[in-house]
Design an enzyme around this catalytic site. Sequence first.
Site, PDB file in Angstrom:
ATOM      1  N   GLN A  28      57.927 -63.695 -90.265  1.00  0.00           N
ATOM      2  CA  GLN A  28      57.497 -64.983 -89.613  1.00  0.00           C
ATOM      3  C   GLN A  28      58.610 -65.940 -89.626  1.00  0.00           C
ATOM      4  O   GLN A  28      59.098 -66.339 -90.716  1.00  0.00           O
ATOM      5  CB  GLN A  28      56.250 -65.484 -89.887  1.00  0.00           C
ATOM      6  CG  GLN A  28      55.662 -66.713 -89.136  1.00  0.00           C
ATOM      7  CD  GLN A  28      54.405 -67.497 -89.765  1.00  0.00           C
ATOM      8  OE1 GLN A  28      54.534 -67.935 -91.093  1.00  0.00           O
ATOM      9  NE2 GLN A  28      53.309 -67.415 -89.209  1.00  0.00           N
ATOM     10  N   TYR A  62      54.276 -77.358 -87.385  1.00  0.00           N
ATOM     11  CA  TYR A  62      55.743 -77.167 -87.754  1.00  0.00           C
ATOM     12  C   TYR A  62      56.397 -77.614 -86.443  1.00  0.00           C
ATOM     13  O   TYR A  62      56.012 -77.776 -85.352  1.00  0.00           O
ATOM     14  CB  TYR A  62      55.904 -76.037 -88.371  1.00  0.00           C
ATOM     15  CG  TYR A  62      55.275 -75.773 -89.716  1.00  0.00           C
ATOM     16  CD1 TYR A  62      55.365 -76.877 -90.701  1.00  0.00           C
ATOM     17  CD2 TYR A  62      54.184 -74.624 -89.980  1.00  0.00           C
ATOM     18  CE1 TYR A  62      54.600 -76.666 -91.905  1.00  0.00           C
ATOM     19  CE2 TYR A  62      53.915 -74.560 -91.150  1.00  0.00           C
ATOM     20  CZ  TYR A  62      53.895 -75.607 -91.961  1.00  0.00           C
ATOM     21  OH  TYR A  62      53.288 -75.345 -93.347  1.00  0.00           O
ATOM     22  N   GLY A  68      43.845 -63.133 -94.485  1.00  0.00           N
ATOM     23  CA  GLY A  68      44.808 -63.934 -95.492  1.00  0.00           C
ATOM     24  C   GLY A  68      44.270 -64.078 -96.783  1.00  0.00           C
ATOM     25  O   GLY A  68      44.255 -63.139 -97.731  1.00  0.00           O
TER      26      GLY A  68
END
Length: 372
Positions: free
Chosen positions: A104, A175, A319
Amino acid sequence: MNSKYAPIFQPFTLSNGITLKNRIVMAPMTNFSSNQDGTVSDAEVKYYARRSAGVGMVITACTYVTANGKGFHGEFGGDRDELIPSLKRLASAIKEKGSKAILQIFHGGRQVPPELVNGDVVSASSIPAEGEGKPVPRELSEQEVEAIIRDFGETTRRAIESGFDGVEIHGANGYLIQQFFSPHSNRREDRWGGSLDKRLNFPLAVVDEVKSVAAKYANDSFITGYRFSPEEPETPGITMADTLYLIDALSEKDLDYLHVSLNDFWSTPRRGIEDTRSRIEIIQERVGSHIPVIGVGSIRTADEALKALETGIPLLALGREIIMDPDWVQKISEGKENEIITKIDKTKQNELVVPDPLWQAIIHTPGWFPGV
């Protein structure tokens, strides 16, 4: 294995011909555990290796494409060629266990801790994130914007040279890529901001650059995905209607998957459209015939995974669940789904192979993990 869970283990073939052995993906989660020089630590390699045998694909924690994009203490880098051996260690550890390895890639933008970038926090515009004490970022020049786009391409090249099976462009979680798309953080009036279409230019330029580099340095089987957050709480902010516009554009870019970033798979839209279905179901209906969608969000048990797959979503990312129980997939395949651990056991750090910085974050952040 209980036959009703067979859909979880059906192989899935991406449009580029790569087949994932099952429908479960390890979601990207920051672990704060890299070495100070940006290299992957031994503890991280062990952490990923422990979780790579069962899932079909592992998406790593984000790696920064430029030095001023480093978003976390203990984050590994992809911004220079000297880090290729480090990245190669990580890719090899994942792939040796039989999973596809996806790196990523991101830039933290206004979310970076100032001490990590010598105080030079940058963003689309000089608008701070909401919250007390947030730094006012410096607006990037057009030349800097173009340089960062090239940096995403260069980090993609390093991923290819390191042996990763693909990259995921991190356009989520507030982000830099999301900052350009958001009307909250992007108040520019040049080609990189203003209208909705102009706010799309940076995300799409990054996709084009990554795809161009992949075509040049990799074969057709290199995977390119894109992660996004469907809404923002800020006003102005990204709405569900904005996101549908974004994914329409992304679906025309020959990507291999879209990955929705959510805490709850079944969460519903906040604003922008009138629809009582979950965001993921709406997204799946919109683009699922063009591009595979990865769903995510508090899926803890085999039955919850099965229910999520029944919506038509082809892939599920886990996750926290894979951190709490690295053998989540294997337990279902062995008919031991009732033994899946759904709460963190504070006495099992070593058994779970969780690096100490991540472990400390888990046990000192109430509400993040069940059991804390």
